[in-house]
Design a protein around this motif. Structure first.
Motif, mmCIF file in Angstrom:
data_model
loop_
_atom_site.group_PDB
_atom_site.id
_atom_site.type_symbol
_atom_site.label_atom_id
_atom_site.label_comp_id
_atom_site.label_asym_id
_atom_site.label_seq_id
_atom_site.Cartn_x
_atom_site.Cartn_y
_atom_site.Cartn_z
ATOM 1 N N ASP A 58 51.543 27.131 4.940
ATOM 2 C CA ASP A 58 52.387 26.645 5.869
ATOM 3 C C ASP A 58 52.020 26.581 7.200
ATOM 4 O OD1 ASP A 58 54.943 26.232 6.986
ATOM 5 O OD2 ASP A 58 55.658 28.279 7.266
ATOM 6 N N HIS A 101 56.698 38.117 6.657
ATOM 7 C CA HIS A 101 56.138 37.755 5.426
ATOM 8 C C HIS A 101 54.550 37.710 5.812
ATOM 9 C CE1 HIS A 101 57.815 34.047 7.342
ATOM 10 N NE2 HIS A 101 56.663 33.537 7.256
ATOM 11 N N ASP A 193 57.843 35.444 14.944
ATOM 12 C CA ASP A 193 58.393 34.490 14.035
ATOM 13 C C ASP A 193 59.566 35.053 13.282
ATOM 14 O OD1 ASP A 193 57.840 31.890 12.643
ATOM 15 O OD2 ASP A 193 57.548 33.041 10.952
ATOM 16 N N ILE A 251 67.216 33.031 13.915
ATOM 17 C CA ILE A 251 68.096 32.032 13.026
ATOM 18 C C ILE A 251 69.378 32.304 12.625
ATOM 19 C CG2 ILE A 251 68.111 30.885 10.785
ATOM 20 C CD1 ILE A 251 65.254 31.100 10.574
ATOM 21 N N LYS A 286 69.135 20.150 7.497
ATOM 22 C CA LYS A 286 68.483 19.454 8.584
ATOM 23 C C LYS A 286 68.367 17.626 8.375
ATOM 24 C CE LYS A 286 64.023 19.498 9.045
ATOM 25 N NZ LYS A 286 62.997 20.183 9.638
ATOM 26 N N HIS A 321 56.998 23.037 17.089
ATOM 27 C CA HIS A 321 56.151 22.481 16.012
ATOM 28 C C HIS A 321 56.869 22.342 14.738
ATOM 29 C CE1 HIS A 321 56.549 26.726 15.601
ATOM 30 N NE2 HIS A 321 56.369 26.668 14.334
ATOM 31 N N ASP A 322 58.401 22.753 14.866
ATOM 32 C CA ASP A 322 59.408 22.569 13.726
ATOM 33 C C ASP A 322 60.391 21.421 13.989
ATOM 34 O OD1 ASP A 322 58.123 24.965 12.373
ATOM 35 O OD2 ASP A 322 59.584 26.321 13.300
HETATM 36 O O1 TEU Z 1 60.257 29.017 11.629
HETATM 37 C C1 TEU Z 1 61.404 29.493 10.712
HETATM 38 C C2 TEU Z 1 62.509 28.478 10.399
HETATM 39 O O2 TEU Z 1 63.456 28.847 10.035
HETATM 40 C C3 TEU Z 1 62.020 27.016 10.301
HETATM 41 O O3 TEU Z 1 60.948 27.162 9.166
HETATM 42 C C4 TEU Z 1 63.233 26.222 10.034
HETATM 43 O O4 TEU Z 1 63.601 26.493 9.025
HETATM 44 C C5 TEU Z 1 62.706 24.685 9.561
HETATM 45 O O5 TEU Z 1 61.702 24.537 10.617
HETATM 46 C C6 TEU Z 1 63.796 23.866 10.009
HETATM 47 O O6 TEU Z 1 63.226 22.557 9.938
HETATM 48 C C7 TEU Z 1 59.422 29.708 11.656
HETATM 49 C C8 TEU Z 1 58.114 29.123 12.156
HETATM 50 O O7 TEU Z 1 58.372 28.576 13.419
HETATM 51 C C9 TEU Z 1 58.006 27.784 11.117
HETATM 52 O O8 TEU Z 1 56.725 26.926 11.378
HETATM 53 C C10 TEU Z 1 57.610 28.589 9.667
HETATM 54 O O9 TEU Z 1 57.336 27.530 8.614
HETATM 55 C C11 TEU Z 1 58.396 29.541 9.455
HETATM 56 O O10 TEU Z 1 58.931 30.397 10.345
HETATM 57 C C12 TEU Z 1 57.871 30.466 8.133
HETATM 58 O O11 TEU Z 1 56.888 31.438 8.974
#
Ligand code: TEU
Length: 550
Positions: A58, A101, A193, A251, A286, A321-322
């Motif tokens: 990831d 994690h 995170d 979240i 999403k 980045h998400d």
């Molecule tokens: O993101 C948390 C998260 O909930 C996202 O994975 C979200 O669900 C997703 O982007 C929706 O499209 C954090 C980090 O920013 C992400 O890059 C990681 O993948 C995630 O935690 C796990 O560590």
């Protein structure tokens, strides 16, 4: 001093920022070579997405060694150089701590899976029988069977990202030691995170069934029963001994709940990264879209501002980045790309928040155009593609969704110049470049008058010189207007009016009560000379204006 309230944060995704070796992957020496650029932009803090050893299931959010720099990115000496170079320019450094994690390759997990009685046995969530059918954030189950231990373990994300068992005091102590290791080196804070997922409800109760066939476990791990205890302890053991900022990614949940976390210093967090405004264009998940509504967007912003203030403080972002790029998501690309990018910048930099700018946003970078699944790297998008196709979906449609909604859009390499590799790499980039890098890149933006980059720089310095834009009172005008976002910022010495046209048509905006004594300050379309009357002239599509009131 609460410096994080006054400052502007810039997020770097190291893998995509600048490659110094030619292997197609960004690295720390690459970032070091651009520290002057960060200074030129005028930002105050840098948040680096994870830079630690990781097998990259990831992209670094699966850490296998928290005290080691990922060799692809460089080594500890590079880290120290980067921190020194930033500090020398009065830029603070914030690291990404992923402690919900680890990677499955972390030695704790390796030991934990070997033995159900040893000292690491309870570092993760293990169960003999699969307790529920919760769906993971990346699709698929959250419980996987481990052949070695012959038990199931919990992973809210990828199966190579087992969740730590925070019930175990030894886990907590180990994490605190890692945090101190970095703080003692001199870092200025953490972005934590998914910090609100640490506590899982006892017995892992089954959730409600979703259309995917899995269940929704979120009521049992979002802001779980012991979360505030863990945060208080973290604060007591670590945070309170350092001058640092704690940015929690959270979240779900309601602003009222979070107010109790951030307004009470014992509870550890200073700023939040929530998802409310970036969920407005989503329906079930999403991948299923809903039309963007400015009124809802304004309501979400107002709700968070009103709820957290005055004791708390908001962060605000449009990209990371998400997330896909913001220009086409909240405004319009094509011929309006630059104007839209500037309009969104005007909002970001005039709200009573700590603005987060994501790399490339300051030059108006846009989404990618995927034409084949082999180009897609992100695990979430790839899982989506596979299940979409399995359920009879059309591959072309899946790729279009990934090109507008997938996480790789924000991860495409930074566009520095118009040479092959966009100045990001001399080799082959790990993720494809945006086709537009010859028109959209830092070098050109630096040279061009009125570029998006110049606009960002001007606004950043304008904000810094005008505290009313930071701490001033926020008051919306015409809150139910579907096209215009307008608000006043009233400070001790100055009052500003910000008017943003989120539509592609000309809009008349009148605020009878106030439109007197307004002095034109700036616009992304109009110049001062054209602004003759003391009335507010109609706004062009995606125009943004700032006025000052005498
Ligand atoms: O993101 C948390 C998260 O909930 C996202 O994975 C979200 O669900 C997703 O982007 C929706 O499209 C954090 C980090 O920013 C992400 O890059 C990681 O993948 C995630 O935690 C796990 O560590």
């Amino acid at each position: 001093m609460e410096w994080w309230k006054e400052g502007i944060l810039y997020q770097i995704y190291p893998k995509s920022f600048k490659d110094s070796t030619g292997n197609g992957v960004g690295d720390l020496p690459g970032i070091i070579s651009q520290v002057d650029y960060l200074d030129y932009l005028g930002i105050d803090m840098v948040w680096l997405s994870p830079i630690f050893a990781s097998p990259d299931f990831d992209n670094g959010y699966d850490i296998s060694n928290y005290r080691k720099i990922k060799p692809e990115f460089g080594d500890m000496a590079d880290f120290h150089t980067l921190m020194e170079e930033l500090h020398r320019r009065d830029i603070r450094l914030i690291l990404d701590m992923v402690v919900n994690h680890t990677s499955s390759q972390h030695k704790w997990f390796q030991k934990s899976r070997e033995n159900s009685r040893g000292p690491f046995a309870d570092f993760y969530h293990w169960e003999t029988d699969k307790p529920n059918n919760w769906e993971s954030f990346f699709g698929g189950p959250t419980w996987s069977f481990d052949e070695a231990r012959e038990e199931y373990y919990l992973h809210l994300f990828h199966e190579e990202q087992p969740d730590l068992n925070w019930e175990n005091p030894r886990v907590r102590q180990e994490v605190y030691e890692i945090m101190k290791f970095w703080l003692d080196k001199g870092v200025d804070g953490f972005r934590l995170d998914v910090i609100n997922l640490l506590s899982k409800a006892e017995g892992y109760p089954e959730g409600e069934k979703k259309s995917s066939g899995y269940t929704d476990g979120s009521p049992y791990f979002v802001n779980g029963p012991k979360l505030t205890d863990y945060l208080k302890e973290m604060n007591q053991e670590v945070f309170k001994n350092y001058d640092m900022v704690k940015i929690g990614e959270v979240i779900g949940g309601e602003p009222q709940y979070y107010k109790s976390l951030i307004a009470d210093t014992e509870k550890a967090l200073d700023l939040l990264i929530h998802f409310d405004h970036v969920s407005l264009d989503q329906r079930k998940d999403k991948w299923t879209g809903k039309e963007f509504s400015l009124v809802s967007f304004k309501q979400v912003i107002e709700k968070w501002l009103r709820t957290l203030a005055p004791e708390g403080w908001n962060a605000f972002y449009l990209e990371n980045h998400d997330q896909p790029r913001s220009v086409e998501r909240f405004a319009k690309g094509g011929k309006y790309r630059e104007r839209s990018a500037k309009m969104l910048a005007t909002m970001l930099l005039t709200l009573p928040v700590t603005p987060f700018i994501y790399q490339g946003q300051e030059i108006g970078m846009t989404n990618l155009n995927f034409t084949d699944i082999s180009e897609v790297v992100d695990v979430e998008s790839r899982n989506f593609y596979n299940s979409f196709i399995e359920n009879g979906g059309d591959p072309q449609e899946a790729l279009e969704l990934i090109s507008t909604r997938g996480r790789d859009n924000g991860r495409s390499p930074m566009q520095w110049n118009s040479s092959r590799g966009a100045g990001f790499t001399s080799g082959t980039p790990w993720l494809k470049l945006n086709d537009n890098y010859q028109e959209v890149n830092v070098d050109q933006e630096k040279e061009k008058e009125n570029s998006v980059l110049q606009y960002y720089r001007d606004l950043i310095s304008f904000r810094k010189n005008n505290p009313a834009l930071i701490r001033g009172y926020f008051m919306q005008s015409a809150a139910d207007d579907e096209d215009i976002f307008a608000y006043w910022r009233k400070g001790k010495d100055r009052t500003f009016l910000v008017v943003l046209n989120f539509s592609n048509t000309i809009q008349v905006f009148l605020d009878d009560h106030y439109s007197k004594n307004l002095e034109f300050i700036m616009s992304n379309v109009m110049v001062k000379e054209d602004h003759a009357s003391d009335k507010i002239p109609p706004l062009a599509p995606y125009e943004a204006r700032i006025y000052s009131q005498h």
